[in-house]
Design a protein around this motif. Structure first.
Motif, PDB file in Angstrom:
ATOM      1  N   VAL A 296       0.864  -1.343  -0.017  1.00  0.00           N
ATOM      2  CA  VAL A 296      -0.021   0.080   0.075  1.00  0.00           C
ATOM      3  C   VAL A 296       0.818   1.280   0.003  1.00  0.00           C
ATOM      4  O   VAL A 296       1.600   1.318   0.879  1.00  0.00           O
ATOM      5  CB  VAL A 296      -1.080  -0.070   1.204  1.00  0.00           C
ATOM      6  N   GLY A 297       0.702   2.143  -0.843  1.00  0.00           N
ATOM      7  CA  GLY A 297       1.575   3.333  -0.973  1.00  0.00           C
ATOM      8  C   GLY A 297       0.879   4.330   0.050  1.00  0.00           C
ATOM      9  O   GLY A 297      -0.557   4.268   0.070  1.00  0.00           O
ATOM     10  N   VAL A 298       1.579   4.947   0.860  1.00  0.00           N
ATOM     11  CA  VAL A 298       1.153   5.733   1.631  1.00  0.00           C
ATOM     12  C   VAL A 298       1.677   7.307   1.677  1.00  0.00           C
ATOM     13  O   VAL A 298       2.882   7.631   1.206  1.00  0.00           O
ATOM     14  CB  VAL A 298       1.753   5.164   3.244  1.00  0.00           C
ATOM     15  N   ASN A 299       0.662   8.098   1.823  1.00  0.00           N
ATOM     16  CA  ASN A 299       1.131   9.539   1.810  1.00  0.00           C
ATOM     17  C   ASN A 299       1.825   9.983   3.165  1.00  0.00           C
ATOM     18  O   ASN A 299       1.404   9.693   4.245  1.00  0.00           O
ATOM     19  CB  ASN A 299      -0.352  10.469   1.702  1.00  0.00           C
ATOM     20  N   HIS A 300       2.909  10.461   2.952  1.00  0.00           N
ATOM     21  CA  HIS A 300       3.878  10.735   4.221  1.00  0.00           C
ATOM     22  C   HIS A 300       3.404  11.531   4.981  1.00  0.00           C
ATOM     23  O   HIS A 300       3.363  11.434   6.277  1.00  0.00           O
ATOM     24  CB  HIS A 300       5.178  11.396   3.592  1.00  0.00           C
ATOM     25  N   LEU A 301       2.457  12.510   4.675  1.00  0.00           N
ATOM     26  CA  LEU A 301       1.828  13.394   5.716  1.00  0.00           C
ATOM     27  C   LEU A 301       0.770  12.798   6.583  1.00  0.00           C
ATOM     28  O   LEU A 301       0.502  13.078   7.743  1.00  0.00           O
ATOM     29  CB  LEU A 301       1.175  14.670   4.872  1.00  0.00           C
ATOM     30  N   GLU A 302       0.030  11.836   5.823  1.00  0.00           N
ATOM     31  CA  GLU A 302      -1.070  10.996   6.606  1.00  0.00           C
ATOM     32  C   GLU A 302      -0.282  10.081   7.708  1.00  0.00           C
ATOM     33  O   GLU A 302      -0.620   9.958   8.744  1.00  0.00           O
ATOM     34  CB  GLU A 302      -1.792  10.077   5.816  1.00  0.00           C
ATOM     35  N   GLY A 303       0.832   9.834   7.119  1.00  0.00           N
ATOM     36  CA  GLY A 303       1.760   8.952   7.992  1.00  0.00           C
ATOM     37  C   GLY A 303       2.007   9.731   9.078  1.00  0.00           C
ATOM     38  O   GLY A 303       2.046   8.944  10.294  1.00  0.00           O
ATOM     39  N   HIS A 304       2.599  10.715   9.212  1.00  0.00           N
ATOM     40  CA  HIS A 304       2.881  11.545  10.483  1.00  0.00           C
ATOM     41  C   HIS A 304       1.776  11.557  11.149  1.00  0.00           C
ATOM     42  O   HIS A 304       1.984  11.671  12.693  1.00  0.00           O
ATOM     43  CB  HIS A 304       3.185  13.036   9.832  1.00  0.00           C
TER      44      HIS A 304
ATOM     45  N   GLY B 287      -6.145  17.670  12.268  1.00  0.00           N
ATOM     46  CA  GLY B 287      -4.785  17.304  12.161  1.00  0.00           C
ATOM     47  C   GLY B 287      -3.603  18.485  11.866  1.00  0.00           C
ATOM     48  O   GLY B 287      -4.061  19.156  11.068  1.00  0.00           O
ATOM     49  N   LEU B 288      -2.741  18.633  12.579  1.00  0.00           N
ATOM     50  CA  LEU B 288      -1.539  19.632  12.423  1.00  0.00           C
ATOM     51  C   LEU B 288      -0.363  18.934  11.955  1.00  0.00           C
ATOM     52  O   LEU B 288       0.095  18.068  12.606  1.00  0.00           O
ATOM     53  CB  LEU B 288      -1.736  20.265  13.591  1.00  0.00           C
ATOM     54  N   ILE B 289       0.085  19.121  10.650  1.00  0.00           N
ATOM     55  CA  ILE B 289       1.463  18.633  10.118  1.00  0.00           C
ATOM     56  C   ILE B 289       2.395  19.460  10.260  1.00  0.00           C
ATOM     57  O   ILE B 289       2.331  20.565   9.347  1.00  0.00           O
ATOM     58  CB  ILE B 289       1.266  17.899   8.792  1.00  0.00           C
ATOM     59  N   VAL B 290       3.579  19.610  11.039  1.00  0.00           N
ATOM     60  CA  VAL B 290       4.601  20.794  11.086  1.00  0.00           C
ATOM     61  C   VAL B 290       5.984  19.856  10.840  1.00  0.00           C
ATOM     62  O   VAL B 290       6.496  19.133  11.922  1.00  0.00           O
ATOM     63  CB  VAL B 290       4.510  21.602  12.639  1.00  0.00           C
ATOM     64  N   SER B 291       6.364  20.250   9.571  1.00  0.00           N
ATOM     65  CA  SER B 291       7.618  19.476   9.423  1.00  0.00           C
ATOM     66  C   SER B 291       8.427  20.553   8.487  1.00  0.00           C
ATOM     67  O   SER B 291       8.193  21.677   8.446  1.00  0.00           O
ATOM     68  CB  SER B 291       7.219  18.274   8.680  1.00  0.00           C
ATOM     69  N   GLY B 292       9.810  19.616   8.185  1.00  0.00           N
ATOM     70  CA  GLY B 292      10.687  20.511   7.361  1.00  0.00           C
ATOM     71  C   GLY B 292      10.125  20.895   6.013  1.00  0.00           C
ATOM     72  O   GLY B 292      10.450  21.942   5.564  1.00  0.00           O
ATOM     73  N   GLY B 293       9.046  20.147   5.607  1.00  0.00           N
ATOM     74  CA  GLY B 293       8.683  20.214   4.234  1.00  0.00           C
ATOM     75  C   GLY B 293       7.269  20.856   4.199  1.00  0.00           C
ATOM     76  O   GLY B 293       6.501  21.454   3.046  1.00  0.00           O
ATOM     77  N   HIS B 294       6.512  20.768   5.195  1.00  0.00           N
ATOM     78  CA  HIS B 294       5.144  21.039   5.164  1.00  0.00           C
ATOM     79  C   HIS B 294       4.530  21.671   6.609  1.00  0.00           C
ATOM     80  O   HIS B 294       4.880  21.444   7.782  1.00  0.00           O
ATOM     81  CB  HIS B 294       4.196  19.834   5.216  1.00  0.00           C
TER      82      HIS B 294
ATOM     83  N   THR C  71       1.889   0.047 -10.748  1.00  0.00           N
ATOM     84  CA  THR C  71       1.939   1.092 -11.582  1.00  0.00           C
ATOM     85  C   THR C  71       2.068   2.410 -10.878  1.00  0.00           C
ATOM     86  O   THR C  71       2.407   3.402 -11.535  1.00  0.00           O
ATOM     87  CB  THR C  71       0.801   1.029 -12.372  1.00  0.00           C
ATOM     88  N   LEU C  72       1.895   2.322  -9.443  1.00  0.00           N
ATOM     89  CA  LEU C  72       2.062   3.531  -8.628  1.00  0.00           C
ATOM     90  C   LEU C  72       3.403   4.005  -8.884  1.00  0.00           C
ATOM     91  O   LEU C  72       4.567   3.714  -8.639  1.00  0.00           O
ATOM     92  CB  LEU C  72       2.024   3.166  -7.048  1.00  0.00           C
ATOM     93  N   SER C  73       3.411   5.476  -8.920  1.00  0.00           N
ATOM     94  CA  SER C  73       4.667   6.178  -9.069  1.00  0.00           C
ATOM     95  C   SER C  73       5.069   7.147  -8.120  1.00  0.00           C
ATOM     96  O   SER C  73       3.942   7.545  -7.129  1.00  0.00           O
ATOM     97  CB  SER C  73       4.675   7.093 -10.385  1.00  0.00           C
ATOM     98  N   ALA C  74       6.152   7.279  -7.771  1.00  0.00           N
ATOM     99  CA  ALA C  74       6.650   8.441  -6.926  1.00  0.00           C
ATOM    100  C   ALA C  74       5.927   9.663  -7.350  1.00  0.00           C
ATOM    101  O   ALA C  74       5.917  10.130  -8.177  1.00  0.00           O
ATOM    102  CB  ALA C  74       7.992   8.486  -6.526  1.00  0.00           C
ATOM    103  N   ASP C  75       5.700  10.383  -5.957  1.00  0.00           N
ATOM    104  CA  ASP C  75       4.617  11.502  -6.361  1.00  0.00           C
ATOM    105  C   ASP C  75       5.433  12.554  -5.407  1.00  0.00           C
ATOM    106  O   ASP C  75       4.997  12.884  -4.232  1.00  0.00           O
ATOM    107  CB  ASP C  75       3.138  11.393  -5.974  1.00  0.00           C
ATOM    108  N   PRO C  76       6.249  13.205  -5.832  1.00  0.00           N
ATOM    109  CA  PRO C  76       7.049  14.189  -5.014  1.00  0.00           C
ATOM    110  C   PRO C  76       6.282  15.432  -4.689  1.00  0.00           C
ATOM    111  O   PRO C  76       6.546  15.904  -3.350  1.00  0.00           O
ATOM    112  CB  PRO C  76       8.098  14.885  -5.893  1.00  0.00           C
ATOM    113  N   SER C  77       5.131  15.845  -5.055  1.00  0.00           N
ATOM    114  CA  SER C  77       4.455  16.798  -4.668  1.00  0.00           C
ATOM    115  C   SER C  77       2.990  16.592  -4.239  1.00  0.00           C
ATOM    116  O   SER C  77       2.026  17.292  -3.991  1.00  0.00           O
ATOM    117  CB  SER C  77       4.231  18.237  -5.565  1.00  0.00           C
ATOM    118  N   LEU C  78       2.984  15.070  -3.883  1.00  0.00           N
ATOM    119  CA  LEU C  78       1.714  14.643  -3.205  1.00  0.00           C
ATOM    120  C   LEU C  78       1.152  15.475  -2.261  1.00  0.00           C
ATOM    121  O   LEU C  78       1.863  16.073  -1.323  1.00  0.00           O
ATOM    122  CB  LEU C  78       1.852  13.304  -2.701  1.00  0.00           C
ATOM    123  N   SER C  79       0.057  15.830  -2.181  1.00  0.00           N
ATOM    124  CA  SER C  79      -0.790  16.638  -1.045  1.00  0.00           C
ATOM    125  C   SER C  79      -1.952  15.768  -0.470  1.00  0.00           C
ATOM    126  O   SER C  79      -1.946  14.601  -0.637  1.00  0.00           O
ATOM    127  CB  SER C  79      -1.364  17.964  -1.449  1.00  0.00           C
ATOM    128  N   PHE C  80      -2.878  16.481   0.137  1.00  0.00           N
ATOM    129  CA  PHE C  80      -4.098  15.634   0.935  1.00  0.00           C
ATOM    130  C   PHE C  80      -5.158  15.619  -0.252  1.00  0.00           C
ATOM    131  O   PHE C  80      -5.314  16.537  -1.370  1.00  0.00           O
ATOM    132  CB  PHE C  80      -4.743  16.436   1.983  1.00  0.00           C
TER     133      PHE C  80
END
Ligand code: KG4
Ligand code: ZN
Length: 335
Positions: free
Chosen positions: A113-121, A138-145, A326-335
């Motif tokens: 299962v491909g996971v959205n890093h932000l949901e992971g947090h 939910g509040l995501i406070v990181s180096g990129g978001h 076929t799932l690709s990496a998505d560098p700018s994935l959001s919610f």
């Protein structure tokens, strides 16, 4: 009585400078969590160098995976499910974890299962808790978001985000201006403990009427303040304290407003900056006055790790989610 079969999820996280794997038993029993960081290699550059990060992920993914299985006391063939971050993040790093996960999934003939890093947090909060599907903000406070989401029935709606720098990025940049090293967040927090947050006034944009953030203004205000100083050294604690206080006030104000607007009584926090004790204390204090419960991840699970990805993947899988090759990496994935 036969022992209930346990379900093992392998979580893989390689979205930036960390290479991490974890093994989760069922929904809330973490058997192992191994993280290899390339942080030291980036320090001399004052920030993450993508090429160095991805090469490090490539070098470490196999040993980190082996170590995670060893510490969990399980074998490759015991794994039932693989959860892997597929975005957002650095494309080179993401591809390492995703390709590794796909190869393993194919070889073992098990789902991934491909996971959205932000949901992971956010799911880092549920590693040791089995929580019902209560609506929360939910509040995501990181180096990129820096994002605020509304979550109901495991679906997410983005309701606020930064219009420029992420809050962790602002911490890192201010630390760089003060020659404190990288990453800046933990160092600024430490220095701030010895400073007075009221002596200097740095204003952080509040963007009234919106749940969005802006941190580029306060960063520039700190820069201009430093430029005028003859001796920066002796003012470092006060600068750090004033910057941290101003930023934390805005974050606390926005997430409490979001909870009020969405009429929820739970706030879930995640991301590297959620390791900040000043933020934890202030948010917990203000939320208590409002009758709101705040969940924070364990400090070592606030920063990037495989356990949060395993936990999120397990939850998604229970809801019938499976990813395709076929799932690709998505560098700018959001919610
Ligand atoms: O979530 P994370 O590990 O990686 C990303 O997904 O970005 O977050 C890293 C960020 C860095 O900017 C770092 O300076 C910040 O989290 N950080 C902190 C603290 N610990 C890490 N910021 C403030 N206070 C801390 N204690
Ligand atoms: Zn992260």
């Amino acid at each position: 009585m036969p022992r209930k079969r346990r379900f093992l999820t392998l979580g893989i996280e390689t979205s930036c400078d960390e290479t991490a794997c974890a093994v989760l038993e069922n929904d809330a029993n973490l058997l192992s969590s191994v993280v290899a960081s390339s942080l030291d290699l980036h320090k001399q550059f004052g920030g993450v160098v993508p090429e160095i990060a991805s090469r490090h992920c490539l070098e470490y993914i196999r040993p980190v995976y082996d170590q995670a299985l060893k510490e969990a006391g399980v074998l490759t063939e015991d794994i039932d499910l693989i959860g892997v971050t597929y975005g957002p993040g650095l494309v080179g790093s993401l591809l390492v974890g995703l390709t590794f996960a796909k190869a393993l999934s194919y070889t073992l003939d098990i789902p991934f299962v491909g996971v959205n890093h932000l949901e992971g947090h956010l799911y880092a909060n549920f590693i040791r808790n089995t929580v019902g599907a209560v609506p929360y903000v939910g509040l995501i406070v990181s180096g990129g978001h820096t994002s605020i989401v509304y979550s109901k029935n495991n679906a997410f709606t983005l309701i606020g985000e930064t219009r420029d720098d992420a809050v962790g990025e602002a911490f890192d940049k201010v630390a760089k201006m003060l020659n404190l090293g990288y990453p800046g967040g933990p160092i600024i927090e430490k220095k701030a403990r010895f400073g007075d947050p009221r002596r200097i006034k740095f204003t952080c944009a509040t963007l009234p009427g919106s749940l969005d953030f802006s941190f580029s203004g306060i960063k520039t205000a700190v820069l201009y303040y430093i430029r005028k100083l003859k001796n920066v050294e002796c003012e470092v604690p006060d600068i750090c304290a004033a910057f941290q206080d101003s930023v934390v006030r805005v974050i606390v104000d926005k997430i409490i407003t979001a909870a009020r607007e969405r009429k929820v009584t739970t706030i879930v926090v995640g991301g590297g900056v959620s390791a900040n004790q000043y933020l934890r204390d202030r948010l917990t204090e203000v939320a208590a006055e409002e009758g709101i419960t705040v969940l924070f991840p364990m400090i070592n699970e606030a920063i990037d790790n495989g356990a949060m990805i395993a936990r999120c993947a397990y939850s998604m899988y229970q809801r019938g989610k499976r990813s395709l090759y076929t799932l690709s990496a998505d560098p700018s994935l959001s919610f």
